[in-house]
Design a protein around this motif. Structure first.
Motif, short mmCIF file in Angstrom:
data_model
loop_
_atom_site.label_atom_id
_atom_site.label_comp_id
_atom_site.label_asym_id
_atom_site.label_seq_id
_atom_site.Cartn_x
_atom_site.Cartn_y
_atom_site.Cartn_z
N THR A 200 31.21 61.30 58.10
CA THR A 200 29.91 61.63 57.51
C THR A 200 28.95 62.31 58.47
O THR A 200 27.75 62.42 58.16
N GLY A 201 29.42 62.78 59.62
CA GLY A 201 28.58 63.56 60.52
C GLY A 201 27.26 62.90 60.85
O GLY A 201 27.23 61.75 61.32
N PRO A 202 26.12 63.57 60.58
CA PRO A 202 24.81 63.00 60.94
C PRO A 202 24.46 61.71 60.21
O PRO A 202 23.52 61.03 60.60
N TRP A 203 25.21 61.38 59.16
CA TRP A 203 24.95 60.14 58.40
C TRP A 203 25.79 58.97 58.91
O TRP A 203 25.74 57.88 58.36
N THR A 204 26.55 59.14 59.99
CA THR A 204 27.50 58.11 60.44
C THR A 204 26.81 56.80 60.80
O THR A 204 27.29 55.72 60.45
N ALA A 205 25.69 56.86 61.51
CA ALA A 205 25.01 55.62 61.92
C ALA A 205 24.41 54.89 60.73
O ALA A 205 24.21 53.67 60.78
N ARG A 206 24.13 55.61 59.66
CA ARG A 206 23.65 54.93 58.44
C ARG A 206 24.78 54.14 57.80
O ARG A 206 24.57 53.03 57.29
N VAL A 207 25.99 54.69 57.82
CA VAL A 207 27.13 53.97 57.26
C VAL A 207 27.52 52.80 58.16
O VAL A 207 27.88 51.72 57.67
N PHE A 208 27.42 53.00 59.49
CA PHE A 208 27.82 51.97 60.46
C PHE A 208 26.64 51.68 61.40
O PHE A 208 26.57 52.22 62.51
#
Length: 376
Positions: A200-208
């Protein structure tokens, strides 16, 4: 044919390649993309990326880069699309710089086809560049230029041809392990999978969120410059390049469409708190450093850009990606945080994602990219 059902969340740089590799292996694969295919809201925008095997970031990457080049060519052969132009890549900087030392180590240890030019030789052959007397240029003949948007589109479309499902404009709201599988909720509907690959690129920290202290989306600005001598900057005469040792680290791409030459800063332009709210305006003062480097190092180019575009990528604190199982899980895998130097690796990362989902392991050297390094 495997009975495995695998989801790919985020069908961009890495996700499109993962979907292609899964479909090619006969896996029942579903790709979820919250926007349209090959959008430019993250790191795949900007019409060009450099491919290089003489690697400033460390020789550990070279085996994966060589494997990636082979896979780029396989994707071209399967689809008839031209995605990778191996017109060479120059790595420029002071011989004493650690990043140039990594380049030399890469070409020597892995027998990359190359040539080392001193400053005078480099400027004679490539008068589009100006070099200090202590600088060298390493010509990586195995390098070149990639077309990123077309590559994402081509890989995803090829995956669909091979049997994968692609769900565009479909946002994943939750990923929850449930018993023997993983439940994804997307657009209000639940669906069960055996494995999930998150790209998810720039959204990765939101997912994890467990990686949030070590992973942040940042704004990337790309700039293009005009010249009165267009032929000097064609792909035949002007290899892609990366340069260190100046005010900022820069990179360049030839004038692919015969008009403007892309010269960019490796530096980022601030953190992005909310990826959906990426601020696309650029203050001219923010371009001071790149414009000064263009004026200093590229005498044939105008020193103010004629075109500017804004994108973003996820950066880790050590600027190496997260690739592998999410700590504590053997069903959910993350590939993210490529820190501005991941696109050239996309096909091999797709193969790695497929390996991890199907076999739990990969033969590619990814120990230095293990996600648990940020959670122990």
């Amino acid at each position: 044919m495997s009975n495995l059902k695998v989801a790919v969340v985020g069908v961009g740089s890495m996700g499109s390649m993962a979907l292609w590799q899964l479909a090619k292996a006969g896996i029942d694969a579903v790709g979820f993309e919250q926007f349209g295919l090959a959008h430019e809201r993250s790191a795949a925008g900007g019409e060009s990326r450099m491919f290089r095997t003489a690697y400033m970031e460390g020789a550990d990457y070279v085996p994966m880069l060589k494997a990636s080049r082979k896979l780029w060519q396989e994707l071209e052969a399967e689809t008839g699309q031209s995605l990778l132009n191996l017109n060479g890549a120059l790595m420029i900087g002071p011989k004493s710089d650690e990043r140039i030392a990594n380049v030399i180590r890469s070409v020597e240890e892995f027998e990359i086809d190359h040539e080392v030019l001193d400053s005078a030789e480099a400027m004679k052959r490539y008068p589009q560049h100006w070099l200090d007397s202590d600088e060298i240029a390493v010509l990586d003949r195995e390098g070149g230029v990639i077309r990123p948007e077309m590559a994402v589109f081509t890989a995803a479309e090829r995956a669909v041809e091979l049997g994968a499902q692609l769900r565009e404009n479909c946002r994943v709201d939750s990923i929850v392990e449930s018993g023997s599988g993983v439940r994804i909720n997307a657009d209000g509907k639940d669906e069960e999978f055996d494995k999930v690959i998150v790209t998810t690129g720039p959204w990765t920290a939101r997912v994890f969120p467990q990686f949030a202290d070590h992973l942040v989306p940042r704004k990337i600005v790309m700039t293009w410059y005009l010249s009165k001598k267009l032929d000097d900057y064609s792909s035949e005469n002007f290899p892609a390049f990366g340069r260190v040792g100046g005010e900022i680290q820069t990179f360049g791409i030839p004038a692919l469409e015969g008009t403007m030459t892309k010269i960019g800063s490796v530096a980022t332009f601030g953190d992005v708190e909310v990826p959906e709210d990426l601020h696309r305006d650029v203050d001219l003062a923010e371009l001071g450093a790149i414009n000064r480097e263009v004026a200093r190092c590229h005498p044939g180019l105008e020193s103010t850009p004629s075109r500017i575009s804004v994108h973003m990528d996820a950066y880790t604190t050590d600027e190496h990606a997260l690739v592998g199982p999410v700590p504590g899980s053997d069903k959910v895998f993350v590939l993210g945080g490529y820190s501005g130097h991941g696109f050239k690796l996309a096909p091999v990362m797709g193969e790695i994602a497929k390996d991890l989902a199907v076999d739990g392991v990969t033969s590619h050297p990814i120990a230095h990219l293990a996600p648990e390094r940020f959670t122990v």
